[in-house]
Design an enzyme around this catalytic site. Structure first.
Site, PDB file in Angstrom:
ATOM      1  N   GLU A  34      -0.236  -3.486 -13.455  1.00 30.92           N
ATOM      2  CA  GLU A  34      -0.089  -2.068 -13.782  1.00 30.92           C
ATOM      3  C   GLU A  34      -1.004  -1.169 -12.958  1.00 30.92           C
ATOM      4  O   GLU A  34      -0.797   0.045 -12.886  1.00 30.92           O
ATOM      5  CB  GLU A  34      -0.339  -1.835 -15.276  1.00 30.92           C
ATOM      6  CG  GLU A  34      -1.792  -1.939 -15.731  1.00 30.92           C
ATOM      7  CD  GLU A  34      -2.250  -3.360 -16.016  1.00 30.92           C
ATOM      8  OE1 GLU A  34      -3.246  -3.521 -16.738  1.00 30.92           O
ATOM      9  OE2 GLU A  34      -1.610  -4.311 -15.522  1.00 30.92           O
ATOM     10  N   CYS A  91      -3.579 -10.770 -18.251  1.00 30.63           N
ATOM     11  CA  CYS A  91      -5.011 -11.071 -18.318  1.00 30.63           C
ATOM     12  C   CYS A  91      -5.368 -11.663 -19.689  1.00 30.63           C
ATOM     13  O   CYS A  91      -5.011 -12.792 -19.980  1.00 30.63           O
ATOM     14  CB  CYS A  91      -5.825  -9.811 -18.001  1.00 30.63           C
ATOM     15  SG  CYS A  91      -7.515 -10.152 -17.485  1.00 30.63           S
ATOM     16  N   HIS A 132      -3.813  -7.667 -12.856  1.00 26.41           N
ATOM     17  CA  HIS A 132      -3.318  -6.443 -13.495  1.00 26.41           C
ATOM     18  C   HIS A 132      -2.242  -5.785 -12.631  1.00 26.41           C
ATOM     19  O   HIS A 132      -2.543  -4.975 -11.750  1.00 26.41           O
ATOM     20  CB  HIS A 132      -4.469  -5.458 -13.734  1.00 26.41           C
ATOM     21  CG  HIS A 132      -5.379  -5.862 -14.836  1.00 26.41           C
ATOM     22  ND1 HIS A 132      -5.146  -5.547 -16.154  1.00 26.41           N
ATOM     23  CD2 HIS A 132      -6.523  -6.594 -14.821  1.00 26.41           C
ATOM     24  CE1 HIS A 132      -6.112  -6.050 -16.905  1.00 26.41           C
ATOM     25  NE2 HIS A 132      -6.959  -6.694 -16.117  1.00 26.41           N
TER      26      HIS A 132
END
Length: 512
Positions: free
Chosen positions: A173, A84, A171
């Site tokens: 994660e 990002c 994202h």
């Protein structure tokens, strides 16, 4: 820390998800550390990592308060993965173009893989990912190619494989990115060439040594609540320094049903620790009288805890350290130098400036699920290791608004019913956290042919891995019905039960 294992460095640019990145990597058996974006290239080089990840962040790379990094980091020759904001920073550094999006993109999106770089090896051509950005890359730097696109983001992924540079606008994660773990794995193992080698046995060995070196022949006071975190801290420190540890258990009147008695039996009798019990119920209730603001309640409870320890420590000889069960998630939710604050955590933001102790926080690099693994490795019984997460402020933040004895009793009794029924249904290991809260609103009801005007109890139950993100638990209707019927019939002054079906984000797990 002695490093006999591969390491991935994560640079913190302010994302609330930044520690999730480190957590995901640890799940693979590879050690990962989070460092501020101000770290120098020389400092990173001295750590000898296998790769670097740039986290996301709330700022614009062109903003006045934009976070930058030492540009020499790009000259270290290490693989770099920008997420990002990290991708946008990489783009700007190498001469690409970043612009403000027409509208902020937040939520799930469908990603289409256009170029199978090492990052996307063995991943499907289409996958759901989690977006959260206001800017986007509109022009590639020289030498980069587009790896992936989405409907609102024409450059959702990019790479320069010759220089081992990768970036994604989403994202990976976050659990909502369905193949995010695999993508991070591809970077850690496929690009960086890491090997598995970090586990909880390593952590225990290193941490015991660190505790002994830090404490020396001094004495430690441990804030023991009976929750998972403080229990693991107490056992870990006791294993390191034995009788140099004194545990103080404060009954502040904000505990769950039967908790005070259980704590004394388990640790004083079971683990043979020196545990001092303090009855501070009146003291806490007096301080909290008339207080409605949740932040103020947290601060008061945090401060009062320390003052109680100060008073008790004055009666003891040579206490230098205060042990706390602060976790990684506590720190991130309280905000760091770069992260935006969500709420003050009782182990972080509630400490008075004139505190008399040095803090020792052996769990502050671990996530909740890692703490449970650590507890099992230390031989702590399952009933403690798998105990429900319980915040330091206790039921004080599950009674919304002003705290009264009547409201505390409602939450205490309803929570006991919830826990009992969840356990009976065999769901206690499936649901990550569950509790009741009292929002303080009353509603009209009918009981025994009579009109009532009583409280509403809220049930919160979530599934999660580490508490950073969570989804509401799909409890079977028949179980919810049993819980509701019992609460309304067995808990005084309650005529309605509601179920919270909000995920995190946008909500937090606790209501205050």
């Amino acid at each position: 820390m002695k490093k006999q294992h591969d390491t991935i460095i994560v640079l913190d640019f302010g994302s609330q998800y930044n520690q999730l990145i480190a957590r995901r990597i640890r799940e693979f058996g590879v050690y990962s550390e989070l460092h501020p974006h101000t770290i120098t290239a020389e400092e990173i080089k001295a750590m000898n990592p296998k790769g670097i990840i740039f986290s996301g962040g709330p700022n614009s790379v062109y903003g006045e308060n934009a976070f930058h990094c030492d540009e020499k980091i790009f000259e270290l020759g290490l693989p770099i993965f920008g997420i990002c904001y990290g991708m946008q920073l990489m783009t700007k550094h190498f001469g690409g173009k970043v612009e403000r999006a027409n509208h902020r993109e937040y939520g799930k999106a469908v990603l289409k893989v256009e170029n199978e770089s090492k990052l996307y090896t063995n991943l499907p051509e289409e996958q759901v990912v989690w977006m959260s950005h206001g800017d986007l890359v509109t022009g590639l730097p020289e030498g980069f190619v587009v790896d992936a696109t989405s409907e609102s983001c024409p450059i959702a992924g990019m790479s320069n494989e010759e220089k081992q540079l990768y970036g994604v606008q989403f994202h990976p994660e976050v659990r909502h990115s369905e193949h995010g773990n695999d993508l991070i794995k591809n970077f850690v193992f496929g690009v960086c060439g890491c090997s598995e080698g970090w586990n909880m046995e390593n952590f225990i060995e290193v941490e015991l040594e660190k505790i002994r070196e830090t404490v020396g022949d001094k004495k430690v006071l441990c804030a023991l609540s009976g929750g998972v975190d403080s229990s693991v801290v107490a056992v870990l420190i006791h294993k390191a320094i034995g009788d140099q540890l004194t545990c103080i258990f404060v009954d502040h009147g904000l505990l769950r049903k039967g908790e005070a008695e259980g704590v004394m039996k388990t640790f004083s009798e079971g683990f043979h620790m020196n545990v001092i019990k303090i009855d501070a119920r009146e003291r806490f209730m007096k301080k909290l009288k008339g207080v409605e603001d949740p932040e103020q309640k947290r601060k008061i409870i945090g401060n009062e805890f320390i003052y109680v320890f100060d008073d008790e420590a004055a009666k003891l000889e040579g206490i230098d350290f205060l042990a706390q069960g602060t976790l990684y998630t506590d720190i991130i939710e309280s905000g760091t130098a770069t992260a935006q604050t969500i709420k003050s955590h009782h182990n972080v933001g509630g400490l008075p400036e004139d505190m008399q102790f040095k803090l020792i926080e052996p769990l502050n690099t671990l996530f909740k699920d890692e703490v449970r693994v650590l507890g099992s490795e230390l031989g702590i019984p399952d009933e403690i290791v798998w105990r429900q997460p319980f915040p330091g402020p206790g039921l004080g933040i599950r009674v919304l608004g002003e705290i009264t004895e009547e409201k505390l009793e409602i939450v205490r009794e309803s929570d006991a019913i919830l826990r009992e029924e969840i356990q009976k249904a065999g769901l206690d290991r499936e649901i990550w956290q569950y509790f009741t809260a009292l929002p303080g609103m009353r509603s009209v009801g009918v009981m025994g042919d009579e009109r009532t005007y009583d409280y509403t109890v809220g049930i919160r139950a979530v599934t999660s891995i580490d508490g950073m993100t969570a989804d509401w638990a799909r409890i079977p209707w028949d179980v919810l019905e049993k819980i509701s019927v019992r609460i309304v019939n067995e808990v005084k002054h309650v005529n309605r039960v509601v179920y919270d079906i909000t995920s995190k984000p946008p909500a937090t797990i606790e209501w205050e």
